[in-house]
Scaffold this active site. Structure first.
Site, PDB file in Angstrom:
ATOM      1  CG  HIS A 850      -1.932  -1.117   1.164  1.00 20.03           C
ATOM      2  ND1 HIS A 850      -2.299  -1.855   2.266  1.00 20.03           N
ATOM      3  CD2 HIS A 850      -2.638  -1.599   0.115  1.00 20.03           C
ATOM      4  CE1 HIS A 850      -3.211  -2.748   1.889  1.00 20.03           C
ATOM      5  NE2 HIS A 850      -3.419  -2.614   0.592  1.00 20.03           N
ATOM      6  CD  GLU A 853      -0.859   0.540   4.527  1.00 18.66           C
ATOM      7  OE1 GLU A 853      -2.091   0.478   4.567  1.00 18.66           O
ATOM      8  OE2 GLU A 853      -0.121  -0.453   4.370  1.00 18.66           O
ATOM      9  CG  HIS A 947       0.139  -3.899   5.491  1.00 15.51           C
ATOM     10  ND1 HIS A 947      -0.725  -3.525   4.495  1.00 15.51           N
ATOM     11  CD2 HIS A 947       0.598  -5.133   5.163  1.00 15.51           C
ATOM     12  CE1 HIS A 947      -0.790  -4.502   3.605  1.00 15.51           C
ATOM     13  NE2 HIS A 947       0.005  -5.487   3.980  1.00 15.51           N
ATOM     14  CD  GLU A1032      -1.953  -3.283   9.500  1.00 17.90           C
ATOM     15  OE1 GLU A1032      -1.600  -2.122   9.220  1.00 17.90           O
ATOM     16  OE2 GLU A1032      -2.707  -3.966   8.774  1.00 17.90           O
TER      17      GLU A1032
HETATM   18 ZN   LIG Z   1      -1.845  -1.781   4.309  1.00 15.31          ZN
END
Ligand SMILES: [Zn+2]
Length: 1158
Positions: A850, A853, A947, A1032
């Site tokens: 992504h 990010e 992420h 994350e």
């Molecule tokens: Zn992500």
């Protein structure tokens, strides 16, 4: 029952027996209705009333547990036909229920008291009016009915019971006939207020004339009967929650009436003694404006201006906040919906795809008939009921979120059971052997070198020194006096320009003016190349590029420019952003999470927005930057800021000057998409120092943001960089994120109509004159930066390190996707050492699928640096594993400033189930490589995809567990086989013990349906990697551990990446059978301890499971204004000079053990 339970009790309590004795007599009278003695009943109830009125303790006796006094009293009420007895009993009940809180009411309700009372009301309404009786009944009903106080144990079904018993009209009529009799009117209104809490009742009451009645009672300012007025207003507000009633009231013109009443109270209630009445009037207006007709009437009645003006006058008085807040809510609701000032919401840039999958998002995007306006649709005509809470930006998403969360848990056991799907035939997979040469390679003693990069090496010499030349402002001034040349390009407008020279001569590769670092490639945006900054080098003073070599060993400005030249962007960028060129040196400062300033949202920002409507002539509405209309002349009045984002990862579509120092900014959609924007990166110039500038990003899509919880934007000042502080700093005040008045097309909102965009607003005061500053959502990390870092990392390779860089594939946009292999070289070419080398377990890491990010790239940088470092731990780690790393799964998205997607207009992390080789090459080949590894018996021990998380704090992991998923679904688990190795818990547990930013309680191991196509779930289910994770990292900061209360920076992110590696090293001890066999039986205990589900807190907490992988509908419950930022936190060590994070000392022993093993 009475006899069984109470007779013995009465016998034992002598002193207190009088009231109970009387109740006993009363009961006997009730039991013998035939010989009913009205006088006796009347007498006894009279006595009981007297005792109860005069002796507090007797009430307790009657209501004590086990007493059936209430049964007797209610039975009497139900059966007596005598008015005086009825009045006595009602008085007794009124006395009993006056105190004692909810319990006594609860007893009354449980004994059926409500229905008896309602029946009494209806039956006595047929007789001539007895005022006292009506008064008593209504007073009691009011006591029993539900209040706003949720904790009271009142009768929850009161409204329904009242309607079914036919009581509604009786009360309305009583009120109608006693308008002047306030003593009776008040309890009637109070009961009406309770009735109307039920929406069906409200409709019924409206038909019975309750609305007219309320409008008769309410009126202009008066010091009399304020209690009555308040109740009438609250009843009215409740009635107006019905749309039918609201329409009735609007049709009769009551909105202007209410506004006039409100103004009257506002003017006359000078000492603010009746704030609650004023709030109740607003409550009526608030409910009326829930319907479109009401909003129109409100606007027509000049409601915006009235509420704006009254609120402005209320602002200085803090006790009037509820008025300001409610007014603000109404005004925001009624603010006419605007269309975004764009020709289309589709991305400015399109990229022709090799194929467009029918039914896919891109096919849908371009299948709209030409000429269709996708910016707005009829959706704003829809009568959408807005969520009506005072803090709608915080609450609205949660409700919908909860529903979907519970629905989202995977319940299909077959889908949960990891199973290895059919992969591509091995013959097809065989080509991936070239990425795994370490498994086949033979090492000769004389050729013992790391393979290094198989990508074309750069001829670049990083040791050359290049001064930058910058003219001083003074030197530049005279030029400005000259008449402006008509062909001045925008590039010339900055008052400082820099030229880069090589040994005194203009560098042919590069021309830059401050903020405009232009690569002189095939395309030159500088229209006057012969008259460009290079020519001015004679005037220029020499300034060194910030010398960051010591601080940033992986950064080199010149190497960066080399890398940029090979980066292919859709807009064919030729400019380079200064921060990427100079580099970013992590701050040694702590950057605390901002305390949420009081009232920023409701007061300052919202009111400034409303002023746009109130004072439209103050609005400049001047477009100063517009990608959709590149030919639009940029006017240079010296007053407007200059914007630019035509550089790698830049994302700004349009800038509109709203007021002298306020700008609306619009972000570009992801390429081949019409939404997905949150990431931003742009440049601002021509600012005035010392002035507060307000920026509003007006097309944000998510319903909440960490910007509401202390996160700041990032800013990079070029002047500061030149002066020795090349760094991104958290900045901005008055930051808030709220729903705005720009309507969102249902086309971009997943078909949902009536949605609005959100504004992210922040205020900045620039310190430097003639500066150029950059703003970003998070620390930028471009694809060119990655290539530079990889090149520098390969330079760190020693004879001990096996480092290879392959090209996994080429992206759609023609960029290379690097694949790294890192491990330790075999100790020698002996069979034993080669065998050990080849038998190392594989760890597969990936990041940055992504683009928005960027934090995931910084974490990856930390991991890579650790892996390439010379520390004994790193060597130990390399000797333990073979690392396969794809540091950037979505280079095209990163380069082109996307937030979420690749050039295919799709979220690549939803393509893992069935990636398309043409459209999703990086995912297709990454998955194939994993399939190859599995097919050759080298299924990775760990897979982790890094992420970033925009709505949660800390760093945490999502994993996959059948057991924990099943637990959450409450499915009967007895008949399914649930033997599950708990090894997936070990790594998160280890990380929580050593990585300060990591929070175990935020981890979740639930498999969600909506995630079945993500890397984590597919690698777990299809490749069979038990330890398959998403890691994350917060974009904001931490609320636990050493960094509690601080915003996260690149240092902390890189530390996380390094600690992740240390965690893998420790994990090795739990996964090596030899070790468990031969050494340290206590390790087994520790493993068991780590695996014990009970040792993982909050695993079953509903707030931690099934979080949407990246942006869950997450409700922050923490009130940050109440959270302290303790400056004296003993756990915090501000001295973080050592860039390399050293693992804690306990790992030393581990290290030696590790050494002895390998
Ligand atoms: Zn992500």
């Amino acid at each position: 029952m009475w006899q069984e339970m109470n007779k013995p009790k009465m016998a034992t309590e002598k002193g207190a027996s009088r009231v109970l004795m009387l109740l006993g007599q009363l009961e006997r009278l009730n039991e013998e209705p035939k010989v009913s003695d009205t006088d006796a009943t009347r007498q006894i109830t009279g006595k009981i009333l007297h005792i109860i009125q005069t002796q507090e303790k007797t009430r307790k006796e009657v209501m004590s547990k086990g007493s059936s006094g209430m049964d007797v009293i209610l039975s009497t009420l139900e059966n007596t036909g005598d008015l005086q007895t009825t009045l006595n009993v009602l008085s007794i009940l009124n006395e009993l229920l006056t105190v004692g809180g909810g319990r006594r009411t609860g007893v009354f309700v449980s004994k059926g008291g409500t229905a008896i009372l309602l029946q009494l009301l209806v039956s006595s309404s047929k007789d001539p009016l007895n005022e006292e009786l009506m008064l008593h009944i209504h007073t009691l009903l009011f006591k029993v009915g539900p209040k706003d106080d949720i904790t009271s144990s009142s009768d929850r079904k009161f409204g329904v019971k009242a309607r079914l018993n036919g009581a509604l009209n009786v009360t309305v009529n009583q009120a109608k006939h006693n308008l002047q009799n306030h003593k009776l009117l008040l309890p009637c209104l109070q009961v009406l207020r309770v009735y109307s809490g039920n929406l069906v009742n409200a409709v019924s009451l409206g038909k019975s004339g309750a609305l007219e009645l309320m409008f008769e009672i309410i009126g202009p300012f008066s010091k009399k009967s304020t209690t009555l007025l308040k109740v009438a207003l609250d009843t009215l507000a409740a009635l107006l929650k019905s749309k039918m009633n609201a329409r009735w009231a609007v049709d009769r013109g009551y909105i202007p009436t209410l506004l006039a009443i409100y103004q009257d109270w506002h003017r006359n209630d000078t000492r603010h003694r009746h704030m609650i009445i004023r709030k109740s009037i607003l409550g009526c207006i608030k409910n009326l404006t829930n319907i479109k007709l009401g909003r129109k009437a409100f606007i027509d009645a000049n409601g915006m201006r009235i509420l704006y003006n009254t609120s402005t006058e209320c602002l200085p008085v803090r006790t009037l906040d509820p008025l300001v807040n409610t007014s603000s809510l109404i005004m925001r609701k009624c603010f006419p919906k605007n269309r975004l000032p764009l020709p289309t919401i589709k991305s400015v840039y399109q990229y022709p795809l090799p194929r467009i999958l029918a039914g896919g998002p891109v096919a849908q995007l371009y299948s709209l008939p030409p000429g269709v306006d996708d910016v707005v649709d009829e959706s704003d005509e829809n009568e959408a009921t807005e969520v009506d809470t005072e803090n709608d930006t915080e609450n609205e998403d949660d409700e919908t979120g909860h529903k979907t969360q519970n629905d989202d848990i995977e319940t299909d056991i077959n889908k949960l059971r990891p199973r290895q799907m059919q992969s591509r035939p091995f013959d097809e997979l065989r080509v991936y052997e070239r990425f795994c040469l370490e498994f086949t390679q033979y090492f000769k003693d004389n050729d013992f070198q790391s393979p290094g990069s198989v990508m074309p090496p750069s001829s670049f010499d990083p040791n050359r020194h290049h001064p930058l030349i910058i003219p001083t402002t003074q030197n530049r001034r005279p030029k400005n006096i000259q008449p402006p040349r008509s062909n001045d390009s925008p590039l010339e407008l900055d008052s400082i320009s820099i030229s880069k020279t090589l040994e005194g001569k203009p560098n042919p590769d590069l021309a830059c003016s401050l903020g405009q670092l232009v690569l002189d490639g095939d395309v030159s945006v500088n229209g006057e190349s012969g008259d460009g900054p290079q020519e001015e080098s004679g005037d220029q003073a020499v300034i060194e590029v910030p010398d960051t070599a010591a601080l940033l060993p992986l950064h080199d400005p010149d190497l960066y420019l080399e890398m940029v030249k090979g980066t292919r962007s859709v807009p064919a960028y030729t400019e380079v952003a200064y921060p990427d060129y100079f580099g970013h040196v992590a701050l040694n400062l702590r950057e605390p999470i901002l305390e949420r300033a009081y009232g920023v949202q409701s007061r300052t920002k919202i009111f400034q927005d409303i002023e746009r409507l109130i004072h439209p002539s103050d609005i400049l509405d001047r477009v100063v930057y517009d990608l959709d209309n590149q030919s639009c002349p940029i006017l240079d009045n010296g007053e407007s800021l200059k914007f630019n984002s035509k550089f790698e990862s830049g994302n700004l579509r349009k800038a509109i000057q709203i007021r002298k120092f306020e700008y609306d900014l619009i972000l570009n959609s992801d390429i081949n998409s019409n939404h997905y924007h949150q990431w931003f990166y742009f440049e601002v110039g021509n600012m005035r120092p010392g002035v507060r500038y307000r920026f509003n990003i007006i097309n944000c899509e998510k319903s909440n943001s960490q910007f509401n919880y202390g996160m700041q934007v990032l800013m990079y000042s070029v002047q500061e960089a030149i002066n020795g502080s090349p760094q991104w700093v958290r900045t901005g005040s008055d930051i808030c994120y709220y729903k705005n008045h720009f309507s969102r097309s249902s086309i971009a909102a997943g078909g949902q109509k009536g949605k609005s965009y959100f504004s992210m607003t922040f205020t900045v005061t620039f310190q430097q004159k003639d500066d150029v500053c950059y703003f970003a959502y998070h620390y930028p990390y471009t694809y060119s930066t990655l290539k530079m870092h990889l090149q520098k990392l390969s330079g760190l390779c020693t004879s001990e390190i096996y480092y290879r860089q392959d090209e996994l594939c080429e992206t759609l946009g023609g960029n290379s996707c690097p694949l790294l292999t890192i491990t330790a070289m075999p100790e020698s070419s002996s069979n034993e050492h080669i065998s050990q080398f080849r038998s190392r377990p594989v760890v597969f890491l990936s990041s940055r699928v992504h683009p928005g990010e960027t934090n995931s790239s910084w974490v990856m940088k930390g991991s890579l640096e650790f892996l390439m470092s010379s520390s004994p731990q790193a060597q130990s780690l390399r000797e333990s594993y073979i690392f396969k790393i794809i540091p950037m799964l979505n280079p095209d998205g990163v380069i082109n400033g996307n937030h979420r997607c690749s050039l295919s207009g799709e979220d690549l992390n939803r393509q893992w189930q069935n990636p398309n080789a043409e459209l999703h090459p990086t995912i297709y080949h990454a998955k194939s490589l994993l399939q190859y590894l599995r097919a050759t018996g080298r299924t990775p021990l760990v897979f982790c995809d890094y992420h970033g998380h925009s709505r949660k704090k800390n760093v945490f992991m999502y994993g996959c567990s059948v057991k924990e998923t099943v637990w959450q679904t409450n499915v009967n688990t007895s008949n399914c086989d649930l033997h599950e190795d708990l090894g997936y818990r070990t790594l998160p547990k280890l990380l929580s013990q050593m990585a300060p930013a990591f929070s175990l309680s935020s981890c979740s191991f639930v498999v969600e349906r909506s995630k079945e196509a993500t890397a984590r779930v597919v690698v777990w289910r299809e490749i069979g990697v038990q330890r398959s994770y998403t890691m994350e990292s917060t974009l904001c900061g931490c609320d636990q551990g050493k960094y509690k209360g601080l915003q996260i920076g690149t240092r902390e992110l890189e530390e996380m990446g390094a600690q992740f590696c240390v965690g893998l090293l420790r994990l090795r001890r739990f996964t090596t059978p030899l070790e468990l066999h031969n050494h340290n039986s206590h390790l087994l205990d520790m493993e068991n301890d780590l695996k014990d589900p009970r040792s993982i807190p909050n695993i079953t907490s509903p707030t931690t499971y099934v979080l949407e992988e990246d942006e869950p509908a997450f409700l922050e419950e923490v009130d940050y204004s109440a959270e302290s930022n303790d400056e004296n936190d003993p756990d915090f060590e501000p001295d973080l000079q050592d860039n390399r994070v050293l693992p804690d000392p306990s790992s030393d022993s581990e290290l030696s053990r590790q050494d002895s093993l390998t």
